[in-house]
Design a protein around this motif. Structure first.
Motif, PDB file in Angstrom:
ATOM      1  N   GLU A 299     -20.449  -6.194   3.216  1.00 41.14           N
ATOM      2  CA  GLU A 299     -21.495  -5.371   3.398  1.00 41.14           C
ATOM      3  C   GLU A 299     -22.428  -5.736   4.677  1.00 41.14           C
ATOM      4  O   GLU A 299     -22.665  -4.891   5.296  1.00 41.14           O
ATOM      5  N   HIS A 300     -22.836  -7.000   4.820  1.00 39.01           N
ATOM      6  CA  HIS A 300     -23.436  -7.422   5.742  1.00 39.01           C
ATOM      7  C   HIS A 300     -22.826  -7.153   7.092  1.00 39.01           C
ATOM      8  O   HIS A 300     -23.525  -6.646   8.015  1.00 39.01           O
ATOM      9  N   LEU A 301     -21.418  -7.508   7.353  1.00 38.25           N
ATOM     10  CA  LEU A 301     -20.746  -7.224   8.383  1.00 38.25           C
ATOM     11  C   LEU A 301     -20.789  -5.806   8.889  1.00 38.25           C
ATOM     12  O   LEU A 301     -20.638  -5.233   9.978  1.00 38.25           O
ATOM     13  N   LEU A 302     -20.485  -5.127   7.965  1.00 36.39           N
ATOM     14  CA  LEU A 302     -20.307  -3.516   7.959  1.00 36.39           C
ATOM     15  C   LEU A 302     -21.644  -2.834   8.542  1.00 36.39           C
ATOM     16  O   LEU A 302     -21.879  -2.069   9.082  1.00 36.39           O
ATOM     17  N   ASN A 303     -22.649  -3.349   8.132  1.00 38.92           N
ATOM     18  CA  ASN A 303     -23.920  -2.868   8.311  1.00 38.92           C
ATOM     19  C   ASN A 303     -24.154  -3.255   9.814  1.00 38.92           C
ATOM     20  O   ASN A 303     -24.825  -2.435  10.520  1.00 38.92           O
ATOM     21  N   GLN A 304     -23.949  -4.273  10.176  1.00 43.87           N
ATOM     22  CA  GLN A 304     -24.186  -4.888  11.423  1.00 43.87           C
ATOM     23  C   GLN A 304     -23.260  -3.946  12.441  1.00 43.87           C
ATOM     24  O   GLN A 304     -23.840  -3.680  13.619  1.00 43.87           O
TER      25      GLN A 304
ATOM     26  N   ARG B 279      -7.466  -3.569  15.023  1.00 44.57           N
ATOM     27  CA  ARG B 279      -8.080  -4.421  13.873  1.00 44.57           C
ATOM     28  C   ARG B 279      -8.704  -3.553  12.859  1.00 44.57           C
ATOM     29  O   ARG B 279      -8.630  -3.957  11.738  1.00 44.57           O
ATOM     30  N   ASP B 280      -9.175  -2.612  13.330  1.00 48.95           N
ATOM     31  CA  ASP B 280      -9.930  -1.445  12.338  1.00 48.95           C
ATOM     32  C   ASP B 280      -8.957  -0.949  11.484  1.00 48.95           C
ATOM     33  O   ASP B 280      -9.059  -0.714  10.082  1.00 48.95           O
ATOM     34  N   LEU B 281      -7.795  -0.549  12.140  1.00 45.59           N
ATOM     35  CA  LEU B 281      -6.436  -0.085  10.955  1.00 45.59           C
ATOM     36  C   LEU B 281      -6.356  -1.203   9.897  1.00 45.59           C
ATOM     37  O   LEU B 281      -6.190  -0.833   8.759  1.00 45.59           O
ATOM     38  N   LYS B 282      -6.185  -2.408  10.480  1.00 40.52           N
ATOM     39  CA  LYS B 282      -5.707  -3.459   9.408  1.00 40.52           C
ATOM     40  C   LYS B 282      -6.980  -3.638   8.189  1.00 40.52           C
ATOM     41  O   LYS B 282      -6.780  -3.647   7.265  1.00 40.52           O
ATOM     42  N   ILE B 283      -8.014  -3.586   8.811  1.00 37.37           N
ATOM     43  CA  ILE B 283      -9.379  -3.821   8.096  1.00 37.37           C
ATOM     44  C   ILE B 283      -9.379  -2.543   7.095  1.00 37.37           C
ATOM     45  O   ILE B 283      -9.563  -3.132   5.979  1.00 37.37           O
ATOM     46  N   ASN B 284      -9.236  -1.499   7.348  1.00 36.96           N
ATOM     47  CA  ASN B 284      -9.176  -0.384   6.374  1.00 36.96           C
ATOM     48  C   ASN B 284      -8.177  -0.281   5.352  1.00 36.96           C
ATOM     49  O   ASN B 284      -8.432  -0.158   4.010  1.00 36.96           O
ATOM     50  N   GLN B 285      -6.802  -0.799   5.851  1.00 38.75           N
ATOM     51  CA  GLN B 285      -5.901  -1.109   4.857  1.00 38.75           C
ATOM     52  C   GLN B 285      -6.204  -1.929   3.790  1.00 38.75           C
ATOM     53  O   GLN B 285      -6.063  -1.837   2.655  1.00 38.75           O
TER      54      GLN B 285
ATOM     55  N   LEU C 252     -14.947  -9.661  10.630  1.00 35.75           N
ATOM     56  CA  LEU C 252     -14.668  -8.733   9.339  1.00 35.75           C
ATOM     57  C   LEU C 252     -13.204  -8.838   9.201  1.00 35.75           C
ATOM     58  O   LEU C 252     -12.773  -9.087   7.831  1.00 35.75           O
ATOM     59  N   ASP C 253     -12.367  -8.977  10.171  1.00 37.33           N
ATOM     60  CA  ASP C 253     -10.780  -8.960   9.917  1.00 37.33           C
ATOM     61  C   ASP C 253     -10.595 -10.450   9.094  1.00 37.33           C
ATOM     62  O   ASP C 253      -9.665 -10.401   8.131  1.00 37.33           O
ATOM     63  N   ASP C 254     -10.887 -11.299   9.601  1.00 35.26           N
ATOM     64  CA  ASP C 254     -10.790 -12.699   9.193  1.00 35.26           C
ATOM     65  C   ASP C 254     -11.161 -12.833   7.588  1.00 35.26           C
ATOM     66  O   ASP C 254     -10.484 -13.314   6.692  1.00 35.26           O
ATOM     67  N   LEU C 255     -12.573 -12.193   7.496  1.00 37.28           N
ATOM     68  CA  LEU C 255     -12.950 -12.250   6.038  1.00 37.28           C
ATOM     69  C   LEU C 255     -12.222 -11.344   5.141  1.00 37.28           C
ATOM     70  O   LEU C 255     -11.864 -11.865   3.911  1.00 37.28           O
TER      71      LEU C 255
END
Length: 114
Positions: A33-38, A63-69, A14-17
């Protein structure tokens, strides 16, 4: 049962994407959407981390903080593009028919006396 290692792997994907700009936005959104559902499904199956899995949990949090930003930035870009698209449609409509909004009483004399 899902493991924290698998959860970290999906988080890394997810981070890479999110940080890649090589693909079209529609493809990125569908993959997101697919990765978040997983991840959501896995979250319900995860157990409390033990001492060996605590570092994995910390990496997931970072990583979750970076992804959210980054998702916020993508969301704002999408909203801006949608507004611009709406403005372009309105300006195109105005250009093709400039007298559409002109009042029909413009320049006409109405006698109000009887």
């Amino acid at each position: 049962m899902a493991t924290w290692q698998q959860f970290l792997h999906i988080t890394k994907e997810l981070d890479d994407l999110v940080h890649s700009r090589t693909e079209k936005r529609a493809k990125i959104v569908s993959k997101l959407e697919h990765l978040l559902n997983q991840r959501q499904v896995m979250m319900h199956k995860l157990e409390q981390p033990n001492e060996e899995e605590k570092p994995l949990l910390e990496e997931v949090k970072k990583r979750d903080l970076k992804i959210n930003q980054k998702l916020e930035f993508l969301f704002h870009d999408l909203k801006r593009d949608m507004r611009n698209n709406k403005k372009q449609k309105a300006s195109k409509k105005q250009y093709t028919n400039p007298y559409q909004n002109v009042s029909s009483y413009d320049g006409m004399f109405l006698d109000s006396k009887k």
